[in-house]
Motif scaffolding. Structure first.
Motif, mmCIF file in Angstrom:
data_model
loop_
_atom_site.group_PDB
_atom_site.id
_atom_site.type_symbol
_atom_site.label_atom_id
_atom_site.label_comp_id
_atom_site.label_asym_id
_atom_site.label_seq_id
_atom_site.Cartn_x
_atom_site.Cartn_y
_atom_site.Cartn_z
ATOM 1 N N LEU A 182 0.972 -1.213 0.000
ATOM 2 C CA LEU A 182 -0.114 0.073 0.107
ATOM 3 C C LEU A 182 0.734 0.991 0.014
ATOM 4 C CD1 LEU A 182 -2.604 -0.985 2.757
ATOM 5 C CD2 LEU A 182 -2.696 -1.289 0.147
ATOM 6 N N GLU A 183 0.474 2.268 -0.708
ATOM 7 C CA GLU A 183 1.126 3.600 -1.002
ATOM 8 C C GLU A 183 0.389 4.286 0.192
ATOM 9 O OE1 GLU A 183 1.720 6.919 -4.059
ATOM 10 O OE2 GLU A 183 1.591 4.952 -4.798
ATOM 11 N N VAL A 184 1.371 5.096 0.989
ATOM 12 C CA VAL A 184 0.743 6.057 2.116
ATOM 13 C C VAL A 184 0.872 7.255 1.468
ATOM 14 C CG1 VAL A 184 0.686 6.727 4.378
ATOM 15 C CG2 VAL A 184 1.387 4.382 3.871
ATOM 16 N N ARG A 185 -0.144 8.346 1.677
ATOM 17 C CA ARG A 185 -0.008 9.542 1.085
ATOM 18 C C ARG A 185 -0.482 10.551 2.163
ATOM 19 N NH1 ARG A 185 -2.598 9.574 -5.066
ATOM 20 N NH2 ARG A 185 -1.109 8.153 -5.698
ATOM 21 N N ARG A 186 0.267 11.612 2.385
ATOM 22 C CA ARG A 186 -0.513 12.651 3.315
ATOM 23 C C ARG A 186 -1.070 13.699 2.516
ATOM 24 N NH1 ARG A 186 0.046 11.838 8.648
ATOM 25 N NH2 ARG A 186 1.927 10.763 9.242
ATOM 26 N N LEU A 187 -2.386 14.088 3.103
ATOM 27 C CA LEU A 187 -3.208 14.927 2.519
ATOM 28 C C LEU A 187 -2.672 16.352 3.027
ATOM 29 C CD1 LEU A 187 -6.555 13.118 3.245
ATOM 30 C CD2 LEU A 187 -5.086 13.052 1.031
ATOM 31 N N ASP A 188 -3.363 17.303 2.220
ATOM 32 C CA ASP A 188 -2.842 18.891 2.499
ATOM 33 C C ASP A 188 -3.581 19.313 3.838
ATOM 34 O OD1 ASP A 188 -1.619 19.084 0.158
ATOM 35 O OD2 ASP A 188 -3.534 19.795 -0.995
ATOM 36 N N CYS A 189 -4.609 18.887 4.215
ATOM 37 C CA CYS A 189 -5.199 19.048 5.638
ATOM 38 C C CYS A 189 -4.634 18.396 6.462
ATOM 39 C CB CYS A 189 -6.603 18.742 5.472
ATOM 40 S SG CYS A 189 -7.224 17.067 5.401
ATOM 41 N N GLY A 190 -3.577 17.502 6.464
ATOM 42 C CA GLY A 190 -2.988 16.756 7.604
ATOM 43 C C GLY A 190 -3.349 15.618 7.623
ATOM 44 N N GLY A 191 -4.258 15.130 6.856
ATOM 45 C CA GLY A 191 -4.837 13.616 6.922
ATOM 46 C C GLY A 191 -3.824 12.588 6.202
ATOM 47 N N ILE A 192 -4.321 11.739 6.239
ATOM 48 C CA ILE A 192 -3.588 10.244 5.481
ATOM 49 C C ILE A 192 -4.413 9.580 4.888
ATOM 50 C CG2 ILE A 192 -3.921 8.799 7.652
ATOM 51 C CD1 ILE A 192 -1.208 7.697 7.244
ATOM 52 N N ALA A 193 -3.801 8.963 3.572
ATOM 53 C CA ALA A 193 -4.536 7.986 2.772
ATOM 54 C C ALA A 193 -3.951 6.854 2.239
ATOM 55 C CB ALA A 193 -5.177 8.894 1.627
ATOM 56 N N PHE A 194 -4.602 5.821 2.058
ATOM 57 C CA PHE A 194 -3.867 4.552 1.491
ATOM 58 C C PHE A 194 -4.398 4.439 0.147
ATOM 59 C CE2 PHE A 194 -3.959 4.066 6.242
ATOM 60 C CZ PHE A 194 -2.547 3.790 6.194
ATOM 61 N N ALA A 195 -3.411 4.104 -0.608
ATOM 62 C CA ALA A 195 -3.564 3.918 -2.252
ATOM 63 C C ALA A 195 -3.221 2.605 -2.585
ATOM 64 C CB ALA A 195 -3.002 4.981 -3.083
#
Length: 57
Positions: A26-39
């Motif tokens: 899984l690729e982990v990404r940080r969102l602009d709002c400080g959140g986190i997303a898994f791709a």
């Protein structure tokens, strides 16, 4: 599948030798709002959290 099974099987041999499926990448990404997303492999996010909280286990 429990993480413990992946860890134990991965320490000794190939997890598939024990009937444990391979761990998905899984690729982990940080969102602009400080959140986190898994791709997944194609880069499309399938789960996200805008305000993730630290958890003590």
């Amino acid at each position: 599948m429990r993480a413990r099974e992946w860890t134990i099987a991965g320490c000794y041999r190939d997890p598939e030798d024990y009937g444990v499926p391979t761990l998905p990448h899984l690729e982990v990404r940080r969102l602009d709002c400080g959140g986190i997303a898994f791709a997944d492999g194609d880069g499309e996010a399938f789960i996200a959290a805008e305000n993730p909280m630290k958890a003590r286990r």
